[in-house]
Design a protein around this motif. Sequence first.
Motif, PDB file in Angstrom:
ATOM      1  N   VAL A 171       0.832  -1.201   0.000  1.00 16.00           N
ATOM      2  CA  VAL A 171       0.000   0.000   0.000  1.00 16.00           C
ATOM      3  C   VAL A 171       0.867   1.253   0.000  1.00 16.00           C
ATOM      4  CG1 VAL A 171      -1.744   1.298   1.290  1.00 16.00           C
ATOM      5  CG2 VAL A 171      -1.946  -1.174   1.067  1.00 16.00           C
ATOM      6  N   ASN A 172       2.015   1.218   0.672  1.00 20.01           N
ATOM      7  CA  ASN A 172       2.938   2.345   0.596  1.00 20.01           C
ATOM      8  C   ASN A 172       3.293   2.663  -0.853  1.00 20.01           C
ATOM      9  OD1 ASN A 172       3.652   3.593   3.088  1.00 20.01           O
ATOM     10  ND2 ASN A 172       4.833   1.809   3.693  1.00 20.01           N
ATOM     11  N   ARG A 173       3.634   1.638  -1.593  1.00 26.74           N
ATOM     12  CA  ARG A 173       4.019   1.841  -2.993  1.00 26.74           C
ATOM     13  C   ARG A 173       2.832   2.311  -3.822  1.00 26.74           C
ATOM     14  NH1 ARG A 173       4.014  -1.076  -7.759  1.00 26.74           N
ATOM     15  NH2 ARG A 173       5.738  -0.588  -9.189  1.00 26.74           N
ATOM     16  N   LEU A 174       1.662   1.682  -3.604  1.00 31.75           N
ATOM     17  CA  LEU A 174       0.471   2.050  -4.361  1.00 31.75           C
ATOM     18  C   LEU A 174       0.122   3.526  -4.156  1.00 31.75           C
ATOM     19  CD1 LEU A 174      -2.808   0.022  -4.703  1.00 31.75           C
ATOM     20  CD2 LEU A 174      -2.914   2.407  -4.012  1.00 31.75           C
ATOM     21  N   LEU A 175       0.120   3.982  -2.919  1.00 32.38           N
ATOM     22  CA  LEU A 175      -0.266   5.363  -2.638  1.00 32.38           C
ATOM     23  C   LEU A 175       0.767   6.356  -3.158  1.00 32.38           C
ATOM     24  CD1 LEU A 175      -1.820   5.004   0.925  1.00 32.38           C
ATOM     25  CD2 LEU A 175      -2.975   5.056  -1.288  1.00 32.38           C
ATOM     26  N   ARG A 176       2.025   5.973  -3.120  1.00 29.99           N
ATOM     27  CA  ARG A 176       3.048   6.850  -3.714  1.00 29.99           C
ATOM     28  C   ARG A 176       2.824   6.991  -5.219  1.00 29.99           C
ATOM     29  NH1 ARG A 176       7.488   5.665  -6.438  1.00 29.99           N
ATOM     30  NH2 ARG A 176       7.550   3.489  -5.761  1.00 29.99           N
ATOM     31  N   LEU A 177       2.526   5.894  -5.887  1.00 28.07           N
ATOM     32  CA  LEU A 177       2.309   5.945  -7.327  1.00 28.07           C
ATOM     33  C   LEU A 177       1.034   6.712  -7.681  1.00 28.07           C
ATOM     34  CD1 LEU A 177       3.406   2.311  -8.272  1.00 28.07           C
ATOM     35  CD2 LEU A 177       4.643   4.445  -8.709  1.00 28.07           C
ATOM     36  N   VAL A 178      -0.002   6.599  -6.846  1.00 32.83           N
ATOM     37  CA  VAL A 178      -1.219   7.394  -7.077  1.00 32.83           C
ATOM     38  C   VAL A 178      -0.893   8.881  -6.961  1.00 32.83           C
ATOM     39  CG1 VAL A 178      -3.495   7.979  -6.141  1.00 32.83           C
ATOM     40  CG2 VAL A 178      -2.834   5.582  -6.392  1.00 32.83           C
ATOM     41  N   ARG A 179      -0.097   9.261  -5.962  1.00 28.09           N
ATOM     42  CA  ARG A 179       0.305  10.665  -5.820  1.00 28.09           C
ATOM     43  C   ARG A 179       1.071  11.152  -7.040  1.00 28.09           C
ATOM     44  NH1 ARG A 179       1.684   9.336  -0.705  1.00 28.09           N
ATOM     45  NH2 ARG A 179       3.914   9.306  -1.163  1.00 28.09           N
ATOM     46  N   GLU A 180       1.791  10.242  -7.673  1.00 31.28           N
ATOM     47  CA  GLU A 180       2.591  10.605  -8.846  1.00 31.28           C
ATOM     48  C   GLU A 180       1.792  10.546 -10.147  1.00 31.28           C
ATOM     49  OE1 GLU A 180       5.870   7.912  -8.564  1.00 31.28           O
ATOM     50  OE2 GLU A 180       6.775   8.968  -6.856  1.00 31.28           O
ATOM     51  N   GLY A 181       0.468  10.281 -10.017  1.00 29.84           N
ATOM     52  CA  GLY A 181      -0.387  10.292 -11.201  1.00 29.84           C
ATOM     53  C   GLY A 181      -0.852   8.931 -11.671  1.00 29.84           C
ATOM     54  N   GLY A 182      -0.506   7.873 -10.958  1.00 25.51           N
ATOM     55  CA  GLY A 182      -0.912   6.532 -11.356  1.00 25.51           C
ATOM     56  C   GLY A 182      -2.405   6.311 -11.187  1.00 25.51           C
ATOM     57  N   ASP A 183      -2.938   5.351 -11.928  1.00 27.86           N
ATOM     58  CA  ASP A 183      -4.363   5.004 -11.878  1.00 27.86           C
ATOM     59  C   ASP A 183      -4.573   3.943 -10.800  1.00 27.86           C
ATOM     60  OD1 ASP A 183      -6.960   4.103 -12.243  1.00 27.86           O
ATOM     61  OD2 ASP A 183      -6.819   3.990 -14.421  1.00 27.86           O
ATOM     62  N   TRP A 184      -5.335   4.272  -9.753  1.00 29.70           N
ATOM     63  CA  TRP A 184      -5.531   3.323  -8.659  1.00 29.70           C
ATOM     64  C   TRP A 184      -6.162   2.031  -9.138  1.00 29.70           C
ATOM     65  CZ3 TRP A 184     -10.324   1.470  -7.753  1.00 29.70           C
ATOM     66  CH2 TRP A 184     -11.430   2.250  -8.123  1.00 29.70           C
ATOM     67  N   ARG A 185      -7.000   2.089 -10.183  1.00 19.78           N
ATOM     68  CA  ARG A 185      -7.657   0.872 -10.682  1.00 19.78           C
ATOM     69  C   ARG A 185      -6.634  -0.143 -11.167  1.00 19.78           C
ATOM     70  NH1 ARG A 185     -10.542   5.267 -11.593  1.00 19.78           N
ATOM     71  NH2 ARG A 185     -12.794   5.235 -11.174  1.00 19.78           N
ATOM     72  N   GLU A 186      -5.684   0.324 -11.940  1.00 25.32           N
ATOM     73  CA  GLU A 186      -4.651  -0.569 -12.455  1.00 25.32           C
ATOM     74  C   GLU A 186      -3.705  -1.015 -11.347  1.00 25.32           C
ATOM     75  OE1 GLU A 186      -2.651   1.455 -15.577  1.00 25.32           O
ATOM     76  OE2 GLU A 186      -4.422   1.593 -16.867  1.00 25.32           O
ATOM     77  N   LEU A 187      -3.318  -0.082 -10.503  1.00 21.38           N
ATOM     78  CA  LEU A 187      -2.357  -0.403  -9.444  1.00 21.38           C
ATOM     79  C   LEU A 187      -2.925  -1.385  -8.430  1.00 21.38           C
ATOM     80  CD1 LEU A 187      -1.056   3.229  -8.889  1.00 21.38           C
ATOM     81  CD2 LEU A 187       0.267   1.339  -9.856  1.00 21.38           C
ATOM     82  N   SER A 188      -4.164  -1.174  -8.010  1.00 18.50           N
ATOM     83  CA  SER A 188      -4.781  -2.057  -7.021  1.00 18.50           C
ATOM     84  C   SER A 188      -5.035  -3.436  -7.596  1.00 18.50           C
ATOM     85  CB  SER A 188      -6.083  -1.430  -6.520  1.00 18.50           C
ATOM     86  OG  SER A 188      -6.673  -2.222  -5.523  1.00 18.50           O
ATOM     87  N   ALA A 189      -5.477  -3.482  -8.855  1.00 13.39           N
ATOM     88  CA  ALA A 189      -5.765  -4.771  -9.495  1.00 13.39           C
ATOM     89  C   ALA A 189      -4.501  -5.589  -9.724  1.00 13.39           C
ATOM     90  CB  ALA A 189      -6.482  -4.541 -10.818  1.00 13.39           C
ATOM     91  N   ALA A 190      -3.362  -4.916  -9.890  1.00 11.85           N
ATOM     92  CA  ALA A 190      -2.118  -5.614 -10.209  1.00 11.85           C
ATOM     93  C   ALA A 190      -1.421  -6.194  -8.988  1.00 11.85           C
ATOM     94  CB  ALA A 190      -1.169  -4.655 -10.921  1.00 11.85           C
ATOM     95  N   LEU A 191      -1.851  -5.815  -7.796  1.00  7.73           N
ATOM     96  CA  LEU A 191      -1.161  -6.289  -6.597  1.00  7.73           C
ATOM     97  C   LEU A 191      -1.191  -7.811  -6.489  1.00  7.73           C
ATOM     98  CD1 LEU A 191      -2.332  -3.747  -3.859  1.00  7.73           C
ATOM     99  CD2 LEU A 191      -0.097  -3.861  -4.987  1.00  7.73           C
ATOM    100  N   PHE A 192      -0.100  -8.367  -5.981  1.00  8.08           N
ATOM    101  CA  PHE A 192       0.014  -9.805  -5.726  1.00  8.08           C
ATOM    102  C   PHE A 192      -0.319 -10.623  -6.975  1.00  8.08           C
ATOM    103  CE2 PHE A 192      -0.746  -7.644  -1.717  1.00  8.08           C
ATOM    104  CZ  PHE A 192       0.377  -8.054  -0.999  1.00  8.08           C
ATOM    105  N   HIS A 193       0.432 -10.299  -8.040  1.00  9.80           N
ATOM    106  CA  HIS A 193       0.346 -11.031  -9.303  1.00  9.80           C
ATOM    107  C   HIS A 193      -1.060 -11.000  -9.899  1.00  9.80           C
ATOM    108  CE1 HIS A 193       4.364 -12.434  -8.275  1.00  9.80           C
ATOM    109  NE2 HIS A 193       3.888 -12.907  -7.135  1.00  9.80           N
TER     110      HIS A 193
END
Length: 278
Positions: free
Chosen positions: A73-95
């Motif tokens: 979640v640390n990585r996910l939230l950092r990437l969201v702050r940098e403009g990442g799409d939470w939908r893609e980032l959350s769905a990609a977690l744990f393979h």
Amino acid sequence: MGDALGSQFFVPVNRPLLQRRETPPGPWQWTDDTEMACSVVAVLAAHHRIDQDELARSFAEHHDFDRGYGPAVNRLLRLVREGGDWRELSAALFHGQGSWGNGAAMRIAPLGAWYADDPEQATHQAEISAYPTHQHREAVVGAMAVAAAAALAAGPDGPPSGEALLDGVIDLVPKSAVAAGLQRARDMLDYGDVGTVAAVLGCGRRTAAHDTVPFALWSAARALGDFERAFWTTAQVGGDVDTTCAIVGGVVAAGRAGTPPEEWVRQTEELPGWVPGR
């Protein structure tokens, strides 16, 4: 408060106090459980429902690395702050399976209290709230179960019996490992040995929703209307203590009879200034 006081027992010097049911000196600092719960409240106050984009934005904007977030979640939230799409980032977690952790459940009790007159809507909004960070079915159902429990505890007729609480939650969540654990919790409500119950249901040691939520709701159901008893019952078995106590505290305090001890209130770190109604 459950989160903040529970987190104190990760410190080895404080663990002997558990046996004597003594609190360590304050102030007690809250963790990511409370920080994320504050975002849930802020989004509800602004939109009167869960807006997933706004929730993800608030999580990322208020993310404090030092509050004990897990690495994913640390990585996910950092990437969201940098403009990442939470939908893609959350769905990609744990393979690509999504996280089945207890993070979506640990933060959601205030939403249940918000929908005190409508546990079905609480369950629905909790499901929506999980996806920005947790998309595995078990994590989603864990959030649904905690929100349903808080809504039922906060109902206009006062807190239900423990049996009625768990029956109501079981009726509102879909088939899952979390639901199976809740049924076991319902069957074990008369057990007096907390250690045995935690051994069967789990107490968050694996930080998975199905290893956390059934025990937390068992503990809440056993002590509706008695915040102090609920806290000590939950904390004494160890595990992910801040999270289990955050869930239990949120559910019990949702009911009018579940007021925490005033002395504990004074020792708990204040909520951040950006929380509506603080």
